[in-house]
Design an enzyme around this catalytic site. Structure first.
Site, short mmCIF file in Angstrom:
data_model
loop_
_atom_site.label_atom_id
_atom_site.label_comp_id
_atom_site.label_asym_id
_atom_site.label_seq_id
_atom_site.Cartn_x
_atom_site.Cartn_y
_atom_site.Cartn_z
N GLU A 731 32.72 -15.98 105.36
CA GLU A 731 32.96 -16.94 104.26
C GLU A 731 31.61 -17.16 103.60
O GLU A 731 30.69 -17.65 104.24
CB GLU A 731 33.45 -18.30 104.80
CG GLU A 731 34.53 -18.23 105.84
CD GLU A 731 35.89 -18.19 105.23
OE1 GLU A 731 36.00 -18.41 104.01
OE2 GLU A 731 36.85 -17.90 105.96
N CYS A 765 29.92 -24.83 98.72
CA CYS A 765 30.23 -23.47 98.27
C CYS A 765 31.28 -23.53 97.16
O CYS A 765 31.31 -22.68 96.28
CB CYS A 765 30.74 -22.64 99.43
SG CYS A 765 32.12 -23.41 100.25
P1 NAD Z 1 22.65 -19.51 105.52
O1 NAD Z 1 23.25 -18.21 105.23
O2 NAD Z 1 21.20 -19.67 105.29
O3 NAD Z 1 22.89 -19.89 107.04
C1 NAD Z 1 24.17 -19.94 107.60
C2 NAD Z 1 24.07 -19.70 109.09
O4 NAD Z 1 23.71 -18.36 109.31
C3 NAD Z 1 23.01 -20.54 109.77
O5 NAD Z 1 23.48 -20.94 111.02
C4 NAD Z 1 21.87 -19.55 109.93
O6 NAD Z 1 21.04 -19.88 111.00
C5 NAD Z 1 22.62 -18.27 110.19
N1 NAD Z 1 21.90 -17.06 109.86
C6 NAD Z 1 21.06 -16.81 108.83
N2 NAD Z 1 20.63 -15.56 108.85
C7 NAD Z 1 21.20 -14.96 109.91
C8 NAD Z 1 21.16 -13.66 110.45
N3 NAD Z 1 20.40 -12.71 109.92
N4 NAD Z 1 21.87 -13.40 111.53
C9 NAD Z 1 22.63 -14.33 112.09
N5 NAD Z 1 22.71 -15.59 111.63
C10 NAD Z 1 22.00 -15.90 110.55
O7 NAD Z 1 23.48 -20.59 104.72
P2 NAD Z 1 23.23 -22.14 104.61
O8 NAD Z 1 22.05 -22.42 103.75
O9 NAD Z 1 23.28 -22.80 105.95
O10 NAD Z 1 24.55 -22.61 103.84
C11 NAD Z 1 24.70 -22.54 102.48
C12 NAD Z 1 25.47 -21.31 102.09
O11 NAD Z 1 26.72 -21.30 102.75
C13 NAD Z 1 25.82 -21.26 100.62
O12 NAD Z 1 25.63 -19.94 100.17
C14 NAD Z 1 27.27 -21.64 100.58
O13 NAD Z 1 27.96 -21.17 99.45
C15 NAD Z 1 27.77 -21.05 101.83
N6 NAD Z 1 28.98 -21.70 102.29
C16 NAD Z 1 30.16 -21.02 102.17
C17 NAD Z 1 31.34 -21.62 102.57
C18 NAD Z 1 32.66 -20.92 102.47
O14 NAD Z 1 33.63 -21.38 103.07
N7 NAD Z 1 32.78 -19.84 101.75
C19 NAD Z 1 31.30 -22.92 103.08
C20 NAD Z 1 30.08 -23.57 103.17
C21 NAD Z 1 28.92 -22.95 102.79
#
Ligand code: NAD
Length: 969
Positions: A731, A765
């Site tokens: 997502e 998001c």
């Molecule tokens: P992010 O991608 O920076 O982090 C999300 C998670 O992924 C965190 O737990 C992070 O530690 C982990 N992560 C990051 N890089 C990784 C890797 N290489 N391997 C494994 N894990 C890794 O996102 P964020 O800043 O926490 O959240 C904001 C983003 O999330 C926005 O882009 C938003 O649109 C999206 N989002 C999407 C939805 C949806 O349902 N589509 C819902 C909420 C947020």
């Protein structure tokens, strides 16, 4: 005929009085084919044909927004072309031909405007004077209410207040102080005096309302004008009482005898409201008038409560409201002379009982007043006047466009099956009309398979206090240490990270252990060991654990919300929404566990038995973002547990504490020790190690596009010892657009866009980051949006008056500021709000225009309070701009054009499309959530397909024939 003996206060007296009233009512038949006759016809058709009623109300609602004969013609055709009435069909087909459109447009406009004039006194006070004079000359008093657009900004609130000052000035021409008939009388709606009428924050709302309300009261007191405070939706009721009470405590208002307030009898707790006003009157020692009405927001109250899975605050049945009106009458009269009664009703029975009860209570006739709405029940009013009572007409004044909501309400009332006026037209005999209201026992709320958690009702004092207490406790509990949880054990690690609250970055909220490589190995081992038993547990047992977690979470809802307010800077309602969503996931996936536990259906011919079942995939990890710190990780983890997977929680670096509370709660609810582990730490190390671990089978990820795609690539590589092809559930982000069509309801569109773009500072998001306005709506939408954005209250998340909080971190603030600077270089500033000084990372909400649609700013996620505004010449162009980005998560449309709505349903390809509402706030089980294109792989959280991501189907076929013998069935 035998003369009936009647005793005061008895039923017989009421019926006798009512019969006399009805006998003196003289119906005025409309002249055939006159405008009045057509109106009666339309109302009659709308009363008997639900479909026509909907079309008529919708058409009346959109008409003032149609800016050309073409638009009027087009809408007439769209709304009425299938009508079964020949006259209407004829008009609709004429509207198809462009030569007829100016005529159709003129006829329709004139007709609807005439209908509006029937209920709306005049465009402004000056214009209303002749009508008011005529009323006074006929011995009827008046009260004037100013109709207006929804108040979306401070300048609009100022304008509303100054219209009241003008009104009081204009009414001086016909005002005679101290004369109960000729004393000027105005009715005020408090919610129109600020764009942020917030029941969760009564104190600050008072501070926002008072500078506009008090000058109105001063002017009224100086001139001896009566001020009545109107009532609106239930969620505002207590706040209106509080503001009224606060105003009346101060001099010179404390001793002023010409104030009144409304009580709505359709509310279940209406009698308590009467008592509350009585207490206020007693405390100040000066009477207050109470206008007792039945209530005008019934449909809305019922719909909102139904959507929130609560019992409605209003009675379900009309008879119950009528009975409540009689009980309130009794109560109100009992408080005389502290309370002065005014009865606002068009129902002869309600009027008669009030007359009889007032006499029985010894309340003099001149102290009792009956009020009716302008344009309604005129002959009944004359009959009441003839019976020697003072009558008052409620005269709404205002332009037609903002008056439309009022007109629709009146039409609703006049066309509702239970409307008293209609019964009268039906020639219902007086004894039926005058029967005492006898409500039947109310049916309990219908049982649904799945019921969403209700949101916290912050208009209730006890609920506000519960949240304040939880916040205080969260502050007192600062500094707690949160270890890892592996195999049901708390595990401390070498590194303890400080967690800084988003609301107070300099402080330390707590400490969280950081997982190392060895912990990843240990947690996966524990999860693998716990897996077989959990997989094989009956689905009902897994469901029971999830339901128990849901009820534990409900019991601690304010603690969890407070933790999010502190850690992630979520404002009150957003934090509460996060908790309700988490509760919903637990309950919804519990049901799903049971449903999927029975397998899928396949054919089994004679002699062969086929079984199709689902089984858990294995070890899952839930890698979550920080912006829905509880709901998203709960959703991913509970779906895994529902399926029978064991799960490792890997929260975002910014929000580990709430996830720690969740992990403890799941274990407390009965999840087996190894089935839930908690491993906070950086994505690049802990997250990556989990993704690449050969013994991890499912990765549920929610977060940014970049991280999601990296995870997908990492999971595709098969590593030594790996048994399964990894399943990845993604997502990701969005670049969501809302289209505002040229016939949109601008009040609704501005409100929806502001909520979608700036709720939680745009850090969702699903947030709206582009708004595309079609043609002639652009200028008006732009100016009202700009004023609304400039009026937003940006502030600390702990403060319930805050509309837009700070952003999550200093880095986020700097990144968003850079995006704004880019936008200002490429385009123009439309509006910017102010930001507070102080703790937190604040970014002012910005609206920009003229940014090229092809720029990266217009195509990539900003994840902050920045909104780009575009103008499109046609609806088709708007649609093309909306979908021309790499993402397809959410989208929205404000339109009242049936064909455009249909087109959007087909062509506006996004995961979640919302029409005529905000685009955030998807609800589990109703709006399964997730995107398409680069926003996600199409796995919808909170929907019927989600748990399947954590399961694998198995097919088993048994030949049941042995030596030619096949068992039956
Ligand atoms: P992010 O991608 O920076 O982090 C999300 C998670 O992924 C965190 O737990 C992070 O530690 C982990 N992560 C990051 N890089 C990784 C890797 N290489 N391997 C494994 N894990 C890794 O996102 P964020 O800043 O926490 O959240 C904001 C983003 O999330 C926005 O882009 C938003 O649109 C999206 N989002 C999407 C939805 C949806 O349902 N589509 C819902 C909420 C947020």
């Amino acid at each position: 005929m035998q003369k009936q003996t009647v005793t005061p206060g008895s039923e017989d007296t009421i019926v006798a009085r009512g019969t006399a009233l009805l006998a003196s009512v003289r119906p005025r038949p409309a002249i055939a084919l006159s405008p009045g006759w057509w109106q009666e016809k339309l109302i009659e058709w709308a009363s008997t044909d639900a479909d026509f009623r909907t079309k008529l109300l919708r058409f009346v609602d959109v008409l003032p927004a149609l800016r050309s004969p073409t638009a009027v013609g087009e809408h007439v055709r769209q709304y009425f072309r299938d009508d079964r009435r020949a006259a209407i069909r004829l008009g609709a087909s004429a509207a198809q031909r462009s030569v007829f459109r100016p005529v159709v447009s003129r006829v329709v406009r004139t007709g609807v405007f005439a209908m509006a004039e029937r209920f709306i006194g005049a465009a402004d006070a000056e214009e209303a004077l002749p009508a008011l004079r005529a009323l006074l000359d006929g011995g009827t008093a008046y009260t004037v209410d100013l109709l207006g657009e929804a108040t979306l900004s401070d300048p609009e609130a100022d304008a509303y207040a100054s219209r009241y000052l003008d009104l009081i000035r204009v009414l001086a021409a016909i005002h005679l102080p101290g004369d109960s008939l000729r004393q000027a009388n105005v009715s005020v709606k408090l919610s129109a005096l600020t764009p942020n009428f917030e029941p969760a924050a009564p104190g600050q709302t008072w501070l926002a309302v008072a500078p506009r309300l008090l000058p109105i009261l001063d002017a009224a007191v100086a001139a001896g004008v009566f001020v009545n405070i109107d009532m609106e939706q239930y969620r505002y009721r207590d706040l209106v009482h509080e503001i009224f009470g606060a105003a009346l405590q101060a001099d010179p208002y404390r001793t002023y005898p010409h104030f009144g307030i409304v009580v709505q009898a359709y509310l279940r707790d209406a009698q308590a409201a009467v008592a509350r006003v009585a207490d206020l009157a007693r405390a100040r020692g000066v009477p207050i008038t109470v206008r007792l009405v039945k209530g005008a927001y019934w449909d809305e109250e019922v719909a909102i409560a139904h959507q929130d899975c609560r019992e409605a605050p209003v009675f379900a049945e009309k008879a119950a409201t009528d009975a409540s009106f009689e009980r309130c009458t009794e109560a109100l009269l009992g408080y005389f002379p502290n309370l002065r009664p005014a009865f606002g009703t068009h129902n002869a029975r309600s009027i008669a009982q009030a007359m009889v009860r007032a006499e029985a209570a010894g309340v003099p006739r001149e102290a009792v007043e009956f009020q009716m709405l302008y344009g309604m029940a005129e002959s009944l009013r004359e009959a009441v006047h003839g019976a020697g009572y003072r009558t008052r007409v409620y005269v709404p004044t205002g332009e037609l466009i903002p008056g439309m909501a009022y007109l629709v309400r009146r039409l609703l009332e006049n066309t509702s099956n239970e409307s008293w006026l209609l019964q009268r037209d039906d020639d219902t005999p007086p004894d039926v009309l005058l029967r005492p209201p006898t409500p039947s026992a109310e049916a309990p709320l219908g049982q649904r398979a799945f019921t969403n958690a209700t949101t916290a009702q912050f208009h209730e004092r006890a609920v506000r206090e519960a949240m304040q207490n939880a916040l205080a406790a969260a502050k007192n509990g600062r500094g707690a240490r949160h270890p890892l949880l592996i195999g049901g054990r708390a595990v401390t690690s070498a590194v303890l990270e400080e967690v800084h609250p988003a609301v107070e970055p300099a402080a330390v909220l707590g400490f969280v252990a950081r997982a190392e490589a060895a912990h990843v190995q240990e947690a996966v081992r524990a999860a693998r060991a716990a897996f077989p038993a959990w997989r094989d547990a009956p689905p009902s047992a897994r469901a029971a654990v999830l339901r128990s977690a849901a009820s534990l979470l409900s019991a601690k809802r304010f603690d969890f919300a407070a933790a999010m307010i502190m850690e992630s800077g979520k404002p009150w309602r957003e934090a509460d929404g996060d908790v309700t969503e988490a509760i919903d996931y637990l309950n919804y996936y519990a049901l799903e566990a049971e449903r999927l536990g029975t397998g899928g259906s396949v054919e089994s011919p004679f002699g062969e038995s086929n079984r199709y079942s689902y089984e858990a995939r294995g070890v899952a990890v839930a890698i979550a973002p920080w912006n829905f710190p509880l709901a998203i990780i709960t959703g991913m983890a509970s779906a895994a547990l529902a399926a029978g997977c064991s799960v490792i929680l890997k929260p975002a670096e910014q929000s580990p504490l709430v996830a720690s509370l969740l992990a403890q709660l799941l274990l407390q609810a009965g999840a087996p020790a190894g089935a839930v582990s908690y491993l906070p730490g950086p994505g690049e190390t802990v997250g990556k190690a989990l993704v690449e671990h050969p013994d991890v089978d499912v990765i549920a990820f929610t977060g940014s596009n970049a991280a999601g795609l990296e995870i997908l690539a990492g999971a595709a590589i098969v590593r030594p010892g790996q048994r399964n092809v990894k399943k990845v559930v993604l997502e990701m982000g969005g670049k969501n657009a809302i289209i505002v069509d040229d016939d949109a309801d601008i009040d609704q569109a501005v409100e929806g866009v502001v909520a979608s773009a700036f709720g939680y500072a745009g850090q969702k998001c699903s947030a709206c980051s582009r708004v595309i306005v079609v043609g002639s709506a652009y200028r008006q939408f732009r100016s009202r949006l700009a004023a609304a954005v400039e009026s937003l209250v940006v502030g600390p998340a702990e403060d319930p008056f805050t509309q837009v909080p700070g952003v999550i971190s200093a880095e986020a603030r700097d990144r968003i500021q850079r995006a704004i600077a880019d936008g200002l270089r490429m385009g123009k500033l439309v509006a910017r709000s102010s930001t507070p000084e102080g703790r937190g990372w604040f970014v002012a909400p910005h609206v920009l225009e003229d940014v090229p649609v092809s720029s990266s700013l217009a195509r990539e996620e900003i994840f902050g309070p920045v909104l780009l505004l575009f103008e499109a010449k046609t609806f088709a162009e708007a649609l093309a701009i909306a979908v021309d980005v790499p993402f397809a998560l959410t989208g929205g449309l404000f339109s009242r054009h049936p064909r455009h709505i249909e087109l959007a349903m087909r062509e506006f390809r996004v995961g979640n499309l919302y029409i005529n509402r905000k685009i955030t706030g998807a609800i589990v089980g109703r709006q399964p959530f997730g995107g398409m294109a680069m926003s996600g792989a199409g796995d919808k959280a909170g929907g019927p397909d989600y748990v399947l991501n954590f399961m694998q189907p198995r097919t088993i076929t048994e030949n049941t024939m042995r030596r030619g013998f096949a068992p039956v069935g």
